[in-house]
Design a protein around this motif. Sequence first.
Motif, PDB file in Angstrom:
ATOM      1  N   ALA A 144      -7.584  -6.117   5.270  1.00  0.00           N
ATOM      2  CA  ALA A 144      -7.273  -7.552   5.267  1.00  0.00           C
ATOM      3  C   ALA A 144      -6.150  -7.866   6.247  1.00  0.00           C
ATOM      4  O   ALA A 144      -6.191  -8.883   6.952  1.00  0.00           O
ATOM      5  N   ALA A 145      -5.134  -7.013   6.299  1.00  0.00           N
ATOM      6  CA  ALA A 145      -4.028  -7.227   7.242  1.00  0.00           C
ATOM      7  C   ALA A 145      -4.528  -7.143   8.679  1.00  0.00           C
ATOM      8  O   ALA A 145      -4.102  -7.922   9.543  1.00  0.00           O
ATOM      9  N   LYS A 146      -5.438  -6.208   8.956  1.00  0.00           N
ATOM     10  CA  LYS A 146      -6.025  -6.116  10.294  1.00  0.00           C
ATOM     11  C   LYS A 146      -6.792  -7.396  10.624  1.00  0.00           C
ATOM     12  O   LYS A 146      -6.722  -7.906  11.740  1.00  0.00           O
ATOM     13  N   GLU A 147      -7.520  -7.902   9.632  1.00  0.00           N
ATOM     14  CA  GLU A 147      -8.295  -9.129   9.827  1.00  0.00           C
ATOM     15  C   GLU A 147      -7.383 -10.311  10.157  1.00  0.00           C
ATOM     16  O   GLU A 147      -7.707 -11.147  11.005  1.00  0.00           O
ATOM     17  N   LEU A 148      -6.227 -10.349   9.506  1.00  0.00           N
ATOM     18  CA  LEU A 148      -5.293 -11.450   9.709  1.00  0.00           C
ATOM     19  C   LEU A 148      -4.392 -11.236  10.916  1.00  0.00           C
ATOM     20  O   LEU A 148      -3.714 -12.174  11.359  1.00  0.00           O
ATOM     21  N   GLY A 149      -4.342 -10.020  11.438  1.00  0.00           N
ATOM     22  CA  GLY A 149      -3.480  -9.732  12.580  1.00  0.00           C
ATOM     23  C   GLY A 149      -2.007  -9.726  12.212  1.00  0.00           C
ATOM     24  O   GLY A 149      -1.158 -10.125  13.011  1.00  0.00           O
ATOM     25  N   ILE A 150      -1.677  -9.248  11.007  1.00  0.00           N
ATOM     26  CA  ILE A 150      -0.285  -9.206  10.553  1.00  0.00           C
ATOM     27  C   ILE A 150       0.085  -7.775  10.194  1.00  0.00           C
ATOM     28  O   ILE A 150      -0.775  -6.895  10.055  1.00  0.00           O
ATOM     29  N   LYS A 151       1.387  -7.547  10.030  1.00  0.00           N
ATOM     30  CA  LYS A 151       1.845  -6.239   9.577  1.00  0.00           C
ATOM     31  C   LYS A 151       1.523  -6.069   8.096  1.00  0.00           C
ATOM     32  O   LYS A 151       1.429  -7.048   7.355  1.00  0.00           O
ATOM     33  N   VAL A 152       1.366  -4.825   7.695  1.00  0.00           N
ATOM     34  CA  VAL A 152       1.034  -4.550   6.299  1.00  0.00           C
ATOM     35  C   VAL A 152       2.273  -4.002   5.606  1.00  0.00           C
ATOM     36  O   VAL A 152       3.011  -3.188   6.165  1.00  0.00           O
ATOM     37  N   ARG A 153       2.546  -4.492   4.410  1.00  0.00           N
ATOM     38  CA  ARG A 153       3.678  -4.012   3.618  1.00  0.00           C
ATOM     39  C   ARG A 153       3.286  -2.698   2.958  1.00  0.00           C
ATOM     40  O   ARG A 153       2.235  -2.591   2.334  1.00  0.00           O
ATOM     41  N   ALA A 154       4.150  -1.694   3.116  1.00  0.00           N
ATOM     42  CA  ALA A 154       3.790  -0.356   2.656  1.00  0.00           C
ATOM     43  C   ALA A 154       5.010   0.375   2.120  1.00  0.00           C
ATOM     44  O   ALA A 154       6.148   0.119   2.518  1.00  0.00           O
ATOM     45  N   VAL A 155       4.746   1.293   1.196  1.00  0.00           N
ATOM     46  CA  VAL A 155       5.739   2.258   0.748  1.00  0.00           C
ATOM     47  C   VAL A 155       5.419   3.576   1.444  1.00  0.00           C
ATOM     48  O   VAL A 155       4.285   4.050   1.381  1.00  0.00           O
ATOM     49  N   VAL A 156       6.407   4.137   2.126  1.00  0.00           N
ATOM     50  CA  VAL A 156       6.219   5.397   2.842  1.00  0.00           C
ATOM     51  C   VAL A 156       6.796   6.518   1.986  1.00  0.00           C
ATOM     52  O   VAL A 156       7.969   6.465   1.584  1.00  0.00           O
ATOM     53  N   ARG A 157       5.992   7.513   1.702  1.00  0.00           N
ATOM     54  CA  ARG A 157       6.439   8.595   0.823  1.00  0.00           C
ATOM     55  C   ARG A 157       5.912   9.932   1.344  1.00  0.00           C
ATOM     56  O   ARG A 157       4.774  10.015   1.814  1.00  0.00           O
ATOM     57  N   GLN A 158       6.721  10.939   1.253  1.00  0.00           N
ATOM     58  CA  GLN A 158       6.285  12.286   1.617  1.00  0.00           C
ATOM     59  C   GLN A 158       5.356  12.793   0.505  1.00  0.00           C
ATOM     60  O   GLN A 158       5.788  12.946  -0.639  1.00  0.00           O
ATOM     61  N   ILE A 198       0.855  -1.182   0.000  1.00  0.00           N
ATOM     62  CA  ILE A 198       0.000   0.000   0.000  1.00  0.00           C
ATOM     63  C   ILE A 198       0.894   1.236   0.000  1.00  0.00           C
ATOM     64  O   ILE A 198       2.106   1.150   0.212  1.00  0.00           O
ATOM     65  N   LEU A 199       0.319   2.389  -0.261  1.00  0.00           N
ATOM     66  CA  LEU A 199       1.066   3.649  -0.238  1.00  0.00           C
ATOM     67  C   LEU A 199       0.562   4.498   0.918  1.00  0.00           C
ATOM     68  O   LEU A 199      -0.644   4.739   1.037  1.00  0.00           O
ATOM     69  N   VAL A 200       1.480   4.933   1.765  1.00  0.00           N
ATOM     70  CA  VAL A 200       1.127   5.775   2.907  1.00  0.00           C
ATOM     71  C   VAL A 200       2.075   6.966   2.959  1.00  0.00           C
ATOM     72  O   VAL A 200       3.116   6.987   2.309  1.00  0.00           O
ATOM     73  N   ARG A 201       1.689   7.943   3.753  1.00  0.00           N
ATOM     74  CA  ARG A 201       2.570   9.073   4.035  1.00  0.00           C
ATOM     75  C   ARG A 201       2.634   9.269   5.545  1.00  0.00           C
ATOM     76  O   ARG A 201       1.703   8.855   6.262  1.00  0.00           O
ATOM     77  N   PRO A 202       3.695   9.881   6.069  1.00  0.00           N
ATOM     78  CA  PRO A 202       3.695  10.223   7.489  1.00  0.00           C
ATOM     79  C   PRO A 202       2.501  11.128   7.792  1.00  0.00           C
ATOM     80  O   PRO A 202       2.218  12.070   7.050  1.00  0.00           O
ATOM     81  N   HIS A 203       1.776  10.828   8.852  1.00  0.00           N
ATOM     82  CA  HIS A 203       0.564  11.586   9.160  1.00  0.00           C
ATOM     83  C   HIS A 203       0.910  13.054   9.397  1.00  0.00           C
ATOM     84  O   HIS A 203       1.814  13.365  10.185  1.00  0.00           O
ATOM     85  N   PRO A 204       0.230  13.957   8.699  1.00  0.00           N
ATOM     86  CA  PRO A 204       0.586  15.375   8.824  1.00  0.00           C
ATOM     87  C   PRO A 204       0.259  15.977  10.191  1.00  0.00           C
ATOM     88  O   PRO A 204       0.762  17.046  10.523  1.00  0.00           O
TER      89      PRO A 204
END
Length: 333
Positions: A134-148, A111-117
Motif C-alpha cells: 500500500a505504501a508503494k502504491e501511495l508513493g510514501i515511506k512506510v513506518r517500520a520497526v527495525v529489529r535484529q 511493519i516489522l523488518v530486519r536488516p537484510h542478512p
Amino acid sequence: MARKNLLEISAPNTGRTDAPSAKDSRPIAGFLPQARGSGPVGGITRTLGNITEKMERASDLERQLAEGQTVVELEPELIDGSFVADRLEIDVVELGQLVDQIREHGQQVPILVRPHPESRGRFQVAYGHRRLAAAKELGIKVRAVVRQLTDDQLVVSQGQENSARTNLSYIERALFALRLEQRDFGRDIIMAALGVDKAALSKMLIVTRQVPMALISAIGPAPEIGRRRWLELGERLEGVAPEPIIAELSADNYRKMSSDERFQQALALATGKPVSAKSTAQPSSITGIPVTFKRTPARATFVFDSKAAPGFDQFVEERLRSLFNEFQQRKET
C-alpha cells in the motif's frame, strides 16, 4: 597582652555577613563545593554537559532501534519480502481498501523488518507485506520497526502476526508450513509460527502432499474453505488424475469465478457430482434495477429491494409462468 589579642582574634564574629574568601570556599572532604558563578568556566561546563546529553540520547536511540522499540520511516524500495512466502496472492480489492484507509488516516500499525542478512543497507519484511504494498502504491515511506532477528525469529513473528490478524486462508497457512519444512525448519518452530499443535500441523502437510501445487494455484486462497473440505479434496484426488481438473480451472471462464467457487468446482470434478448449491458466490446487480443476485454453477438467487421498489417482487412472481414458457419456446426453436 598577646594572649588577650589572640583570644579576641579567634573569637567568632556573629555579625559577619560577608561572603567567605576564596581560601575559605575550598571543598572539604564529605561536603559539596559551593555554587560557582556564571563565568567562562561555568559556560564550558554547560557546553560539555549538552554534548554528553546528546551523545546519551543518540546511544539510547541506537539501543531502542536494536531492540525494536522505535518506529522509523523507510523507503519501500529498500525493503524486500520475507524469504518464505505466506500468500498465494494479494487481493486487489482488499489492497485498494487498505490504500484508501492509509491515505485518509495514515499508517496506524508499523511493519516489522530486519536488516537484510545479505544486502547491506536493505531490509527484509517479517510481517506487513500488504502495508508495504500500500505504501508503494501511495508513493510514501512506510513506518517500520527495525529489529535484529534470526531466521527462526523472523518466521515465528511472521506466522504469529498472520494468525492474529486471520489474514491467511487455511491452504495458505498449510503452504507456509510446507515451505518452512522444505527449508529445514524444525517442527517446533513451524508449530510456534502457526500457533498449531502437532496433529493440526500433520494434517496441513497431508493436504499439501495430496493436492498438487498446480491445482492449489488454479484454485487460489479459497478464504471460506477450511481444513475438512481440503482434506476431502485430497482424498478424492487419490483416484483421479488432477491434470484435467487443473486445465479446466485454468480456462478463462473459470478465472472469472471466485476462488471459493473454483474450489467447489474442483471438488465436483474430483467426485463426479454437481457443484454444491452452497458454494460461495459474490452478489452482483444490474444497473438501474433494484435486484441483486448470487449465481453459482448450480443455482441463482434473486433478492428484491422492497424499499426501493415496493411490489416489484410480486409483479415478477406473477409473470414467472409466462417468462418460463417463453424461455422453453426459445429453447425449442
